[in-house]
Design a protein around this motif. Structure first.
Motif, mmCIF file in Angstrom:
data_model
loop_
_atom_site.group_PDB
_atom_site.id
_atom_site.type_symbol
_atom_site.label_atom_id
_atom_site.label_comp_id
_atom_site.label_asym_id
_atom_site.label_seq_id
_atom_site.Cartn_x
_atom_site.Cartn_y
_atom_site.Cartn_z
ATOM 1 N N LEU A 1 41.221 34.488 47.765
ATOM 2 C CA LEU A 1 42.031 33.271 47.694
ATOM 3 C C LEU A 1 41.608 32.387 46.522
ATOM 4 C CD1 LEU A 1 42.264 32.497 51.509
ATOM 5 C CD2 LEU A 1 44.160 33.120 50.011
ATOM 6 N N LEU A 2 40.313 32.299 46.279
ATOM 7 C CA LEU A 2 39.842 31.542 45.114
ATOM 8 C C LEU A 2 40.395 32.144 43.828
ATOM 9 C CD1 LEU A 2 36.090 31.020 46.121
ATOM 10 C CD2 LEU A 2 37.825 29.224 45.939
ATOM 11 N N SER A 3 40.463 33.477 43.792
ATOM 12 C CA SER A 3 40.996 34.165 42.618
ATOM 13 C C SER A 3 42.485 33.885 42.444
ATOM 14 C CB SER A 3 40.747 35.670 42.750
ATOM 15 O OG SER A 3 41.381 36.392 41.715
ATOM 16 N N LEU A 4 43.247 33.995 43.541
ATOM 17 C CA LEU A 4 44.685 33.725 43.463
ATOM 18 C C LEU A 4 44.957 32.304 42.974
ATOM 19 C CD1 LEU A 4 46.348 35.220 46.687
ATOM 20 C CD2 LEU A 4 46.303 36.197 44.393
ATOM 21 N N LEU A 5 44.148 31.369 43.457
ATOM 22 C CA LEU A 5 44.380 29.958 43.173
ATOM 23 C C LEU A 5 43.740 29.506 41.865
ATOM 24 C CD1 LEU A 5 43.764 28.784 46.834
ATOM 25 C CD2 LEU A 5 45.974 28.806 45.658
ATOM 26 N N HIS A 6 43.177 30.452 41.130
ATOM 27 C CA HIS A 6 42.618 30.204 39.794
ATOM 28 C C HIS A 6 41.476 29.192 39.797
ATOM 29 C CE1 HIS A 6 45.769 32.638 37.991
ATOM 30 N NE2 HIS A 6 46.651 31.967 38.709
ATOM 31 N N PHE A 7 40.641 29.244 40.835
ATOM 32 C CA PHE A 7 39.416 28.459 40.795
ATOM 33 C C PHE A 7 38.482 29.083 39.759
ATOM 34 C CE2 PHE A 7 41.023 26.915 44.797
ATOM 35 C CZ PHE A 7 40.522 25.622 44.882
ATOM 36 N N PRO A 8 37.537 28.308 39.235
ATOM 37 C CA PRO A 8 36.608 28.868 38.237
ATOM 38 C C PRO A 8 35.889 30.102 38.772
ATOM 39 C CG PRO A 8 36.390 26.484 38.341
ATOM 40 C CD PRO A 8 37.301 26.869 39.469
ATOM 41 N N VAL A 9 35.705 31.070 37.901
ATOM 42 C CA VAL A 9 35.015 32.302 38.287
ATOM 43 C C VAL A 9 33.640 31.982 38.862
ATOM 44 C CG1 VAL A 9 33.978 34.428 37.407
ATOM 45 C CG2 VAL A 9 36.270 33.748 36.649
ATOM 46 N N ALA A 10 33.000 30.951 38.331
ATOM 47 C CA ALA A 10 31.662 30.580 38.791
ATOM 48 C C ALA A 10 31.645 30.222 40.274
ATOM 49 C CB ALA A 10 31.133 29.409 37.968
ATOM 50 N N THR A 11 32.772 29.724 40.785
ATOM 51 C CA THR A 11 32.843 29.371 42.208
ATOM 52 C C THR A 11 32.692 30.619 43.070
ATOM 53 O OG1 THR A 11 34.334 27.523 41.690
ATOM 54 C CG2 THR A 11 34.217 28.238 43.991
ATOM 55 N N GLY A 12 33.422 31.675 42.697
ATOM 56 C CA GLY A 12 33.318 32.929 43.426
ATOM 57 C C GLY A 12 31.975 33.604 43.231
ATOM 58 N N THR A 13 31.455 33.540 42.015
ATOM 59 C CA THR A 13 30.159 34.160 41.714
ATOM 60 C C THR A 13 29.048 33.519 42.543
ATOM 61 O OG1 THR A 13 30.871 34.665 39.461
ATOM 62 C CG2 THR A 13 28.504 34.670 39.890
ATOM 63 N N HIS A 14 29.077 32.202 42.622
ATOM 64 C CA HIS A 14 28.075 31.481 43.419
ATOM 65 C C HIS A 14 28.188 31.859 44.891
ATOM 66 C CE1 HIS A 14 25.665 28.259 45.114
ATOM 67 N NE2 HIS A 14 26.696 27.910 45.870
ATOM 68 N N LEU A 15 29.401 31.982 45.379
ATOM 69 C CA LEU A 15 29.622 32.330 46.784
ATOM 70 C C LEU A 15 29.025 33.696 47.103
ATOM 71 C CD1 LEU A 15 31.065 31.071 49.245
ATOM 72 C CD2 LEU A 15 33.129 32.288 48.558
ATOM 73 N N ILE A 16 29.295 34.661 46.240
ATOM 74 C CA ILE A 16 28.789 36.026 46.447
ATOM 75 C C ILE A 16 27.265 36.066 46.358
ATOM 76 C CG2 ILE A 16 28.802 38.385 45.549
ATOM 77 C CD1 ILE A 16 31.640 37.671 44.402
ATOM 78 N N SER A 17 26.714 35.415 45.334
ATOM 79 C CA SER A 17 25.268 35.418 45.130
ATOM 80 C C SER A 17 24.549 34.767 46.308
ATOM 81 C CB SER A 17 24.934 34.679 43.833
ATOM 82 O OG SER A 17 23.548 34.562 43.657
ATOM 83 N N ALA B 1 31.917 45.438 44.315
ATOM 84 C CA ALA B 1 33.301 45.423 43.821
ATOM 85 C C ALA B 1 33.742 44.004 43.474
ATOM 86 C CB ALA B 1 34.229 46.028 44.872
ATOM 87 N N LEU B 2 33.344 43.040 44.291
ATOM 88 C CA LEU B 2 33.683 41.648 44.002
ATOM 89 C C LEU B 2 33.041 41.190 42.695
ATOM 90 C CD1 LEU B 2 33.345 39.831 47.461
ATOM 91 C CD2 LEU B 2 35.393 40.767 46.410
ATOM 92 N N LYS B 3 31.772 41.508 42.527
ATOM 93 C CA LYS B 3 31.070 41.107 41.306
ATOM 94 C C LYS B 3 31.712 41.729 40.068
ATOM 95 C CE LYS B 3 26.564 40.532 43.562
ATOM 96 N NZ LYS B 3 25.199 41.077 43.714
ATOM 97 N N GLN B 4 32.059 43.007 40.170
ATOM 98 C CA GLN B 4 32.696 43.683 39.040
ATOM 99 C C GLN B 4 34.024 43.027 38.692
ATOM 100 O OE1 GLN B 4 32.943 47.955 39.880
ATOM 101 N NE2 GLN B 4 31.456 48.291 38.244
ATOM 102 N N TYR B 5 34.794 42.697 39.707
ATOM 103 C CA TYR B 5 36.094 42.076 39.483
ATOM 104 C C TYR B 5 35.925 40.734 38.763
ATOM 105 C CZ TYR B 5 40.589 39.865 40.338
ATOM 106 O OH TYR B 5 41.799 39.224 40.182
ATOM 107 N N LEU B 6 34.991 39.931 39.228
ATOM 108 C CA LEU B 6 34.805 38.608 38.626
ATOM 109 C C LEU B 6 34.246 38.706 37.215
ATOM 110 C CD1 LEU B 6 33.424 36.535 41.646
ATOM 111 C CD2 LEU B 6 35.750 36.616 40.742
ATOM 112 N N GLU B 7 33.410 39.686 36.966
ATOM 113 C CA GLU B 7 32.864 39.874 35.624
ATOM 114 C C GLU B 7 33.957 40.238 34.622
ATOM 115 O OE1 GLU B 7 29.921 42.855 36.130
ATOM 116 O OE2 GLU B 7 28.426 41.496 37.006
ATOM 117 N N GLN B 8 35.017 40.896 35.102
ATOM 118 C CA GLN B 8 36.108 41.318 34.219
ATOM 119 C C GLN B 8 37.215 40.273 34.140
ATOM 120 O OE1 GLN B 8 37.230 45.048 35.957
ATOM 121 N NE2 GLN B 8 35.258 46.013 35.510
ATOM 122 N N SER B 9 37.109 39.206 34.920
ATOM 123 C CA SER B 9 38.171 38.177 34.966
ATOM 124 C C SER B 9 38.058 37.232 33.770
ATOM 125 C CB SER B 9 38.045 37.355 36.258
ATOM 126 O OG SER B 9 38.256 38.190 37.385
#
Length: 325
Positions: A269-285, A317-325
């Protein structure tokens, strides 16, 4: 402490562990965390530190998930708001109710004098629409009576609340019901605005299903309920949601029977809504760090009942996706 030691065979001693037990509470602590998913699946605790680890894992996840869940809720409401204003050309609920909240019409039928399934569906959808209208008026009344400043501002002037103000008052579940009652054209517009792959949403029902799925997690966090084992899930989640999210990240379909899947949902959802990639990266980490802490504190068999063996692959898979975004 004596009860846990003698009756439950959980080793607990010392002032520090006594303080931990007092802080978490016996009923909210041990009673809430003595099993995984259902009361028959008891956790074989032998040490109080194991109970504390699961309690802390749960608490930290709630603190981690709450900010993005709330930001996602706000963003979803704004996306839907933009769509209905653009299509309906009005922010008046009466106009929106008449022109856009008419999904029931797709089930219209020609009375033949005999019972048929389409007639039942039409009646059920029309009832949902009427129930939604009644609920929205009730929410406005309750908000006015409780002194809500938005409701007072408009209703004291005998002016209907604009749709954006109504959205502020609706719970996430009620908002999902609102979206589900919108007609197909409006739902398709919302789906496209969100950037959902249209091949994953042929009936334009994915937005409402995503809202319902998020709702269970969001409500559990807001009410400080247990979340580590997804016991908060109120019903079966439509496979369309799991398929859409898995297609987005190229991972196996989600079943939402582990908290990892809800992490994936948040990142989606963060990805769909175009939140900063760092938001998702922090969540995963941060989730990975919490999982490692848990793994070091409880038996591996217990850990894999909470976080399945496919967790690492999903996070990768999530990390790879965000790294390529």
């Amino acid at each position: 402490m004596d009860y846990l030691n003698t009756s439950k065979n959980i080793a607990i001693s010392g002032s520090e562990q006594k303080r931990h037990l007092r802080n978490m509470g016996y009923y909210h602590g041990y009673k809430g965390y003595r099993y995984i998913r259902n009361s028959a699946n008891r956790i074989p605790y032998t040490k109080f530190d194991e109970l504390t680890a699961i309690y802390e894992f749960d608490s930290h996840l709630k603190a981690l998930f709450y900010p993005p869940a709330m930001r996602i809720e706000t963003a979803l409401k704004n996306y839907v708001l933009e769509s209905i204003i653009a299509i309906g050309k009005s922010d008046n609920f009466i106009d929106i109710y008449a022109d856009l909240l008419d999904n029931y019409k797709q089930y219209q039928f020609s009375p033949s004098g005999s019972h048929n399934a389409k007639a039942d569906q039409y009646k059920a959808e029309l009832k949902r629409r009427l129930d939604l209208r009644n609920r929205i008026y009730r929410v406005q009344t309750d908000s006015f009576c409780s002194g809500n400043p938005i409701a007072e501002h408009y209703l004291n002037k005998d002016i209907n609340l604009p749709i954006w103000a109504i959205f502020e008052l609706l719970s996430l579940g009620e908002f999902g019901r609102f979206v589900s009652c919108l007609n197909l054209h409006c739902r398709q517009d919302i789906s496209r605005r969100l950037g959902i792959r249209q091949s994953d949403d042929t009936g334009a029902t994915l937005p409402q299903r995503l809202i319902y799925t998020l709702k269970d997690l969001r409500n559990a966090i807001a009410h400080d309920d247990v979340i580590f084992d997804v016991r908060f899930r109120t019903g079966k989640i439509d496979q369309q949601v799991g398929n859409a999210v898995s297609n987005h990240f190229s991972i196996p379909p989600l079943r939402f029977d582990t908290i990892t899947d809800y992490l994936v949902l948040l990142v989606y959802l963060l990805s769909l809504l175009h939140f900063p990639v760092a938001t998702g990266t922090h969540l995963i980490s941060s989730f990975s760090d919490e999982a490692e802490q848990l793994h070091s504190a409880v038996p591996t068999s217990v850990y894999h009942q909470i976080l399945y063996t496919d967790q690492a692959a999903k996070l990768h898979a999530l990390k790879q996706y965000l790294e390529q975004s």
